[in-house]
Every structure is written in structure tokens, then in C-alpha cells.
Design a protein around this motif. Structure first.
Motif, PDB file in Angstrom:
ATOM      1  N   ARG A  40       0.991  -1.345   0.202  1.00 57.12           N
ATOM      2  CA  ARG A  40      -0.082  -0.083   0.243  1.00 57.12           C
ATOM      3  C   ARG A  40       1.022   1.129  -0.029  1.00 57.12           C
ATOM      4  O   ARG A  40       0.185   2.498  -0.074  1.00 57.12           O
ATOM      5  N   ASP A  41       2.136   1.067   0.305  1.00 58.78           N
ATOM      6  CA  ASP A  41       2.859   2.330   0.075  1.00 58.78           C
ATOM      7  C   ASP A  41       4.215   1.976  -0.945  1.00 58.78           C
ATOM      8  O   ASP A  41       4.228   0.931  -1.586  1.00 58.78           O
ATOM      9  N   ARG A  42       5.178   3.064  -1.000  1.00 60.93           N
ATOM     10  CA  ARG A  42       6.139   2.858  -2.144  1.00 60.93           C
ATOM     11  C   ARG A  42       7.347   2.337  -1.495  1.00 60.93           C
ATOM     12  O   ARG A  42       8.572   2.562  -1.975  1.00 60.93           O
ATOM     13  N   GLY A  43       7.507   2.009  -0.201  1.00 63.06           N
ATOM     14  CA  GLY A  43       8.644   1.701   0.474  1.00 63.06           C
ATOM     15  C   GLY A  43       8.985   0.222   0.418  1.00 63.06           C
ATOM     16  O   GLY A  43       8.371  -0.454  -0.234  1.00 63.06           O
ATOM     17  N   PRO A  44      10.135  -0.209   0.980  1.00 61.99           N
ATOM     18  CA  PRO A  44      10.333  -1.751   0.699  1.00 61.99           C
ATOM     19  C   PRO A  44       9.350  -2.380   1.258  1.00 61.99           C
ATOM     20  O   PRO A  44       8.546  -2.182   2.305  1.00 61.99           O
TER      21      PRO A  44
END
Length: 173
Positions: A42-46
Motif C-alpha cells: 500500500r506504500d512505496r517503501g520496501p
């Protein structure tokens, strides 16, 4: 099986479980024709949610496994502009999610399961159109598809023998 039953808008038997609930997963998979894994970060992190979802399905005993990946990280079939400008730019923003999906694809293709990897482009909300183009040898040159069309394609793909052990790109047709 879902993590959040409020997000499932289908009339179905719902099993609430996480990817580490091995007993619930095995019970949900037992006797089923196929497992479809359409999880994503749901996010752009690892993240490792895609590879963790595929691993959970494999360990739960899936025999037929369909996973949703992304056409955006692949360039086969793309035009010059898309391949040399658009995709490298997208990779800057989506590199962690794509790394997770590439690891998932590698995990799935290393199994002896009857697997299918489905690679849609950018997903849109909205009702099913019934217009889906597919391609086994590269990306479809359309940049979007509705989630409802992806879901319908996945259900049809379960019983399609030509898609066993195949990577298929789909998009709005």
C-alpha cells in the motif's frame, strides 16, 4: 481469504487471515481448484508482501497458483518511447514494489506448480468492461485496465490450459 473483509465486495465465503496464519491458509486452500494471489503493498517503501503471499500459497498446498504482478516493470513489446523514457521514470517511483513482484515471479516460476503470472498495467476502479486484450510474448500496448476486468480475467484463466506455466500481460482491449 482476505486481511480486511470490508474491502471485499463480492458475495463469497470469507476467511480472515494473515500471510503467516499457516493453519487457516492450509484449510482455506484444501480442496480448492486454484489459489489467486492479488496482494500488493500500500506504500512505496520496501516491501515483501507479494513474495510473502506467493510463498504462503505455495506452503499452504496450492496446486494451481495465479499471481498478479505488473506489466510496468517489463519492456517486452513496448514502443521506443515507453521503453526508454516512461518505464525508467516509473522505476524511480515504483522500484520497491517492482522488486517485490520480481522476487515473487522468480519464486513462483521456480516451483513445479501449475502457475500463471498475470501482468496488468495501471489499475483503475470502475465496472467491468469485458474488453481485455492479452499477450504472452510482451506487454499489451494499452496503459490501463479496470480491477474488475483483471478479476474476471483471473477467474477465466484458472481453467485455461494454455496459461499454465505462462506469463501473460493484459490490458484494456
Amino acid at each position: 481469504m482476505v486481511r480486511d473483509p470490508a474491502r471485499l465486495k463480492l458475495p463469497a465465503r470469507v476467511v480472515v487471515a494473515g500471510l503467516t496464519d499457516h493453519e487457516k491458509l492450509a484449510a482455506a486452500v484444501e480442496g480448492r481448484d486454484a489459489v489467486i494471489s492479488a496482494v500488493g503493498s500500500r506504500d512505496r517503501g520496501p516491501a515483501t508482501v507479494c513474495v510473502d503471499g506467493a510463498r504462503a500459497a505455495i506452503e499452504a498446498g496450492a496446486k494451481r497458483l495465479l499471481v498478479v504482478s505488473a506489466g510496468g516493470m517489463h519492456t517486452e513489446g513496448d514502443g521506443f518511447f515507453t521503453k526508454t523514457l516512461v518505464k525508467p521514470l516509473l522505476n524511480t517511483f515504483l522500484k520497491h514494489g517492482w522488486a517485490d513482484m520480481l522476487a515473487m515471479e522468480a519464486l513462483v516460476t521456480a516451483t513445479d506448480l501449475d502457475w500463471t503470472i498475470v501482468r496488468p498495467p495501471m489499475l483503475l476502479d470502475g465496472p467491468r468492461t469485458g474488453k481485455v486484450a492479452s499477450r504472452l510474448d510482451g506487454n499489451v500496448r494499452t496503459f490501463t485496465i479496470r480491477r474488475a476486468d483483471v478479476a474476471a480475467y483471473l477467474l477465466d484463466a484458472v481453467a485455461e490450459p494454455t496459461l499454465i506455466r505462462a506469463k501473460v500481460s493484459i490490458a484494456h482491449g
